[in-house]
Design a protein around this motif. Structure first.
Motif, short mmCIF file in Angstrom:
data_model
loop_
_atom_site.label_atom_id
_atom_site.label_comp_id
_atom_site.label_asym_id
_atom_site.label_seq_id
_atom_site.Cartn_x
_atom_site.Cartn_y
_atom_site.Cartn_z
N THR A 135 -54.89 -13.92 11.80
CA THR A 135 -54.71 -13.24 10.52
C THR A 135 -53.27 -13.33 10.02
O THR A 135 -52.85 -12.51 9.21
N ALA A 136 -52.51 -14.30 10.52
CA ALA A 136 -51.09 -14.41 10.18
C ALA A 136 -50.86 -14.55 8.68
O ALA A 136 -49.83 -14.13 8.17
N GLU A 137 -51.81 -15.15 7.97
CA GLU A 137 -51.65 -15.35 6.53
C GLU A 137 -52.03 -14.10 5.74
O GLU A 137 -51.67 -13.97 4.58
N GLU A 138 -52.77 -13.18 6.37
CA GLU A 138 -53.29 -12.02 5.66
C GLU A 138 -52.36 -10.81 5.74
O GLU A 138 -52.36 -9.96 4.84
N PHE A 139 -51.59 -10.71 6.85
CA PHE A 139 -50.75 -9.53 7.05
C PHE A 139 -49.31 -9.94 7.36
O PHE A 139 -49.05 -10.97 7.95
N ASP A 140 -48.39 -9.09 6.95
CA ASP A 140 -46.97 -9.33 7.22
C ASP A 140 -46.59 -8.83 8.61
O ASP A 140 -45.76 -9.43 9.29
N ILE A 141 -47.20 -7.71 9.04
CA ILE A 141 -46.93 -7.13 10.36
C ILE A 141 -48.27 -6.73 10.97
O ILE A 141 -49.06 -6.02 10.33
N SER A 142 -48.53 -7.17 12.20
CA SER A 142 -49.74 -6.77 12.92
C SER A 142 -49.32 -6.01 14.16
O SER A 142 -48.51 -6.51 14.97
N LEU A 143 -49.84 -4.80 14.33
CA LEU A 143 -49.56 -4.01 15.53
C LEU A 143 -50.62 -4.37 16.56
O LEU A 143 -51.81 -4.16 16.34
N TRP A 144 -50.17 -4.92 17.70
CA TRP A 144 -51.09 -5.57 18.64
C TRP A 144 -50.67 -5.27 20.08
O TRP A 144 -49.48 -5.12 20.35
N PRO A 145 -51.63 -5.20 21.02
CA PRO A 145 -51.30 -4.79 22.40
C PRO A 145 -50.80 -5.90 23.31
O PRO A 145 -50.89 -5.77 24.52
N SER A 146 -50.27 -6.98 22.78
CA SER A 146 -49.73 -8.04 23.64
C SER A 146 -48.72 -8.87 22.85
O SER A 146 -48.62 -8.76 21.62
N THR A 147 -48.00 -9.73 23.56
CA THR A 147 -47.00 -10.59 22.93
C THR A 147 -47.69 -11.65 22.07
O THR A 147 -48.88 -11.91 22.22
N PRO A 148 -46.96 -12.27 21.15
CA PRO A 148 -47.56 -13.30 20.28
C PRO A 148 -48.09 -14.47 21.09
O PRO A 148 -47.43 -14.95 22.02
N SER A 149 -49.29 -14.94 20.75
CA SER A 149 -49.88 -16.10 21.43
C SER A 149 -49.66 -17.38 20.63
O SER A 149 -49.98 -18.47 21.09
N ASN A 150 -49.10 -17.25 19.44
CA ASN A 150 -48.87 -18.38 18.55
C ASN A 150 -47.36 -18.61 18.44
O ASN A 150 -46.59 -17.68 18.20
N GLU A 151 -46.94 -19.85 18.63
CA GLU A 151 -45.50 -20.16 18.60
C GLU A 151 -44.88 -19.95 17.23
O GLU A 151 -43.66 -19.92 17.09
N ASP A 152 -45.71 -19.79 16.20
CA ASP A 152 -45.19 -19.55 14.85
C ASP A 152 -44.95 -18.06 14.60
O ASP A 152 -44.56 -17.67 13.50
N LEU A 153 -45.20 -17.22 15.62
CA LEU A 153 -45.07 -15.78 15.45
C LEU A 153 -43.96 -15.21 16.34
O LEU A 153 -43.71 -15.71 17.43
N PHE A 154 -43.31 -14.18 15.84
CA PHE A 154 -42.34 -13.40 16.59
C PHE A 154 -42.98 -12.06 16.95
O PHE A 154 -44.00 -11.67 16.37
N GLY A 155 -42.36 -11.33 17.86
CA GLY A 155 -42.86 -10.00 18.19
C GLY A 155 -41.73 -9.08 18.62
O GLY A 155 -40.76 -9.50 19.25
N ARG A 156 -41.86 -7.79 18.27
CA ARG A 156 -40.95 -6.76 18.74
C ARG A 156 -41.76 -5.72 19.49
O ARG A 156 -42.73 -5.16 18.95
N LYS A 157 -41.40 -5.48 20.74
CA LYS A 157 -42.12 -4.50 21.53
C LYS A 157 -41.76 -3.10 21.06
O LYS A 157 -40.59 -2.73 21.00
N LEU A 158 -42.78 -2.31 20.71
CA LEU A 158 -42.54 -0.97 20.20
C LEU A 158 -42.54 0.07 21.32
O LEU A 158 -41.68 0.96 21.35
N THR A 159 -43.50 -0.03 22.23
CA THR A 159 -43.60 0.97 23.29
C THR A 159 -44.61 0.55 24.33
O THR A 159 -45.38 -0.39 24.13
N ARG A 160 -44.60 1.23 25.47
CA ARG A 160 -45.68 1.11 26.44
C ARG A 160 -46.79 2.08 26.06
O ARG A 160 -46.54 3.08 25.38
N VAL A 161 -48.00 1.78 26.49
CA VAL A 161 -49.16 2.63 26.17
C VAL A 161 -49.89 2.94 27.47
O VAL A 161 -50.42 2.03 28.11
N LYS A 162 -49.89 4.20 27.86
CA LYS A 162 -50.62 4.60 29.07
C LYS A 162 -51.95 5.26 28.71
O LYS A 162 -52.14 5.76 27.60
#
Length: 293
Positions: A135-162
């Motif tokens: 959905t990279a073309e549909e959204f500017d920011i996606s909140l997701w439970p893992s690091t980017p799997s696509n080399e065209d994407l960056f990611g910033r870790k927000l927090t751990r989730v227990k």
């Protein structure tokens, strides 16, 4: 001359290894795919695919065209991303996607703080369980439970989730004291990483009780709040749900992180950077809630 639409046919066959599956992926009749690949091979003067037991396998010439087609596809996607970023910048709008849990219990709850930092930005929030790579073309920011799997994407870790076990009991007893008194535990199906809830709740489950299952964390929380059952939930959900109590200590889980994923070419965008900063600050203020402490 091979046109761009021809390359789309070639890529579809290569990725699906079947004319029928390629036709389905392209939304056309299989006869159309057969006719088009015959025409392409005729114009090129070479065979691009050979039928094998494993499906349609590209020849050496086919692999060459597939490689070039993939390069063209990347360039086309980059052009589309740049255009979308330019449009978004002009509209001063940031499109966020998040899960059924993160959208209401994190983003929406911190909306006043986010709006304060992003006062001149229009924010749209969409509930989605689709991977950011899709959905990279549909959204500017996606909140997701893992690091980017696509080399065209960056990611910033927000927090751990227990995660922890939640129910309606008022007790804060130990796991041993709760054993046999929590009733059945709602099980989750169709969710990556959620299948290990039964081992995680070992000793707390009334195995004689009829099973209850759902594919929705929201439904699981609602079922637990109705009484008589418990649910293994992310702490950010369970601790926010009216009537639920945390019955066990929070523990690490396979789905144990929250990342903000965005496109590399969108990183310099001022409105996206501002929104990311607001999300990072909000997550930091919610650390105890995410960690169940």
């Amino acid at each position: 001359m091979i046109e761009w639409n021809d390359y789309l046919i070639i890529l579809a066959i290569a990725r699906n290894k079947s004319l029928y599956k390629a036709a389905r992926a392209l939304g056309v009749a299989v006869s159309t795919v057969m006719r088009r690949i015959d025409q392409i091979e005729g114009r090129a003067g070479v065979t691009l695919f050979q039928k094998a037991e494993t499906g349609h396998v590209p020849t050496r010439a086919g692999r060459l065209l597939i490689s070039k087609a993939e390069e063209m596809e990347v360039l086309a996607q980059a052009a589309e991303h740049s255009l979308q970023s330019e449009i978004s910048a002009g509209q001063n709008k940031v499109r966020i996607s998040a899960s059924e849990v993160i959208a209401p219990f994190f983003v929406a709850r911190h909306l006043p703080k986010i709006r304060e930092k992003c006062s001149n930005i229009d924010i749209s929030l969409t509930v989605s369980d689709q991977s950011p790579s899709r959905t990279a073309e549909e959204f500017d920011i996606s909140l997701w439970p893992s690091t980017p799997s696509n080399e065209d994407l960056f990611g910033r870790k927000l927090t751990r989730v227990k995660w922890a076990l939640f129910g309606t009991k008022q007790s804060e007893s130990t796991s041993e004291e709760l054993s046999g008194r929590t009733g059945n535990v709602v099980s989750l199906f169709g969710r990556d990483g959620a299948e290990d809830i039964i081992p995680a709740c070992s000793g707390l489950i009334d195995v004689s009780a009829p099973s209850i299952s759902t594919n929705s964390l929201i439904a699981a929380a609602s079922l637990a709040a109705s009484g008589g059952v418990s649910a293994y939930l992310p702490c950010v959900l369970g601790r926010n749900w009216p009537g639920l109590r945390q019955l066990t200590l929070a523990a690490d889980h396979q789905i144990g992180e929250l990342w903000a994923i965005y496109r590399k070419n969108a990183a310099p965008s001022p409105q996206i950077r501002t929104t990311l900063d607001a999300l990072v600050e909000s997550a930091a203020s919610d650390e105890s809630l995410f960690l169940g402490t």
